[in-house]
Design an enzyme around this catalytic site. Structure first.
Site, PDB file in Angstrom:
ATOM      1  CG  HIS A  73      -0.780   0.229   0.366  1.00  0.00           C
ATOM      2  ND1 HIS A  73      -1.864   0.556  -0.525  1.00  0.00           N
ATOM      3  CD2 HIS A  73      -0.168  -0.508  -0.686  1.00  0.00           C
ATOM      4  CE1 HIS A  73      -2.131   0.173  -1.691  1.00  0.00           C
ATOM      5  NE2 HIS A  73      -0.867  -0.581  -1.857  1.00  0.00           N
ATOM      6  CE  LYS A 121      -3.723   3.535   5.543  1.00  0.00           C
ATOM      7  NZ  LYS A 121      -3.397   2.691   4.450  1.00  0.00           N
ATOM      8  CE1 TYR A 164      -7.307   5.054   3.268  1.00  0.00           C
ATOM      9  CE2 TYR A 164      -9.035   4.128   1.861  1.00  0.00           C
ATOM     10  CZ  TYR A 164      -7.852   4.544   2.019  1.00  0.00           C
ATOM     11  OH  TYR A 164      -7.212   4.589   0.826  1.00  0.00           O
ATOM     12  CG  ASP A 202      -0.935  -2.442  -4.736  1.00  0.00           C
ATOM     13  OD1 ASP A 202       0.204  -2.021  -4.054  1.00  0.00           O
ATOM     14  OD2 ASP A 202      -1.982  -2.477  -4.444  1.00  0.00           O
TER      15      ASP A 202
END
Length: 211
Positions: free
Chosen positions: A90, A100, A160, A198
């Protein structure tokens, strides 16, 4: 730690080897020095006694002192019940691209960052790092990289920090098993557990919007 196809970096027992500030300086080093060929996993020291332990999992001023001024605006957490849950790959495009900072709070993952910066000498290459709750290591994934992970244990929780808000119009995905990326996911015999999105993501070569 150079990029390479299928390179897997072992989890670092950082809490036993490095002081907390040194961990964050090491995490920041490749960005401070402008080294585009590597990302460093690191973690924070745990201060323990007979009650348990305490750890500083994020230190903004230390990253800023090292030349990284990221304004993380949101904390996210995911829970994955089956081993082999695969989330990714992603990324978000401008104006909502995201840095991130990834860590595991229960279980373990194979964490993957793919360089999708067209002008980069490592464009299309990746690293794969084992992150575990026990080792308390983390991976900083900057803007310009696609990110994904596969769980190595059941009931894994991943936390995250992100520097940009979730923006559906800017959300993009790359096919997890793209042969051009050649990522050696550590999957169970039955294969990955995927979301529908996905599982049908476009290939890397078909991405119209990279960096």
């Amino acid at each position: 730690l150079p990029f390479g196809r299928g390179l897997v970096l072992p989890a670092l027992a950082a809490r036993a080897a490095l002081a907390a500030d040194d961990c964050w300086k090491r995490l920041a080093a490749p960005f401070r020095d402008g080294v585009s060929q590597c990302l460093l996993p690191s973690g924070a020291k745990r201060h323990g006694d007979d009650r348990g332990w305490f750890s500083e999992t994020y230190k903004q001023h230390t990253l800023r002192d090292a030349g990284i001024d990221i304004d993380f605006m949101q904390d996210n957490e995911s829970f994955s019940a089956p081993t082999g849950t695969l989330r990714g790959l992603h990324y978000q495009t401008a104006p909502h691209a995201q840095d991130k900072l990834v860590r595991v709070i229960h279980g373990s993952i194979l964490d993957v960052a793919v360089d999708i910066r067209r002008a980069s000498p490592t464009f299309g290459q990746h690293i794969a790092v084992t992150l575990t709750a026990e080792d308390a290591n983390q991976l900083l994934v900057p803007v310009g990289f696609a990110h994904g992970f596969c769980t190595l244990e059941p009931d894994t929780r991943v936390a995250y920090k992100v520097s940009g808000q979730y923006a559906p119009d800017c959300e993009r995905a790359i096919r997890w098993d793209d042969p051009d990326l050649d990522i050696a996911w550590q999957l169970p015999a039955h294969g990955p557990t995927l979301s529908g999105k996905d599982g049908t993501a476009p290939l890397f070569a078909d991405q119209p919007e990279l960096f």
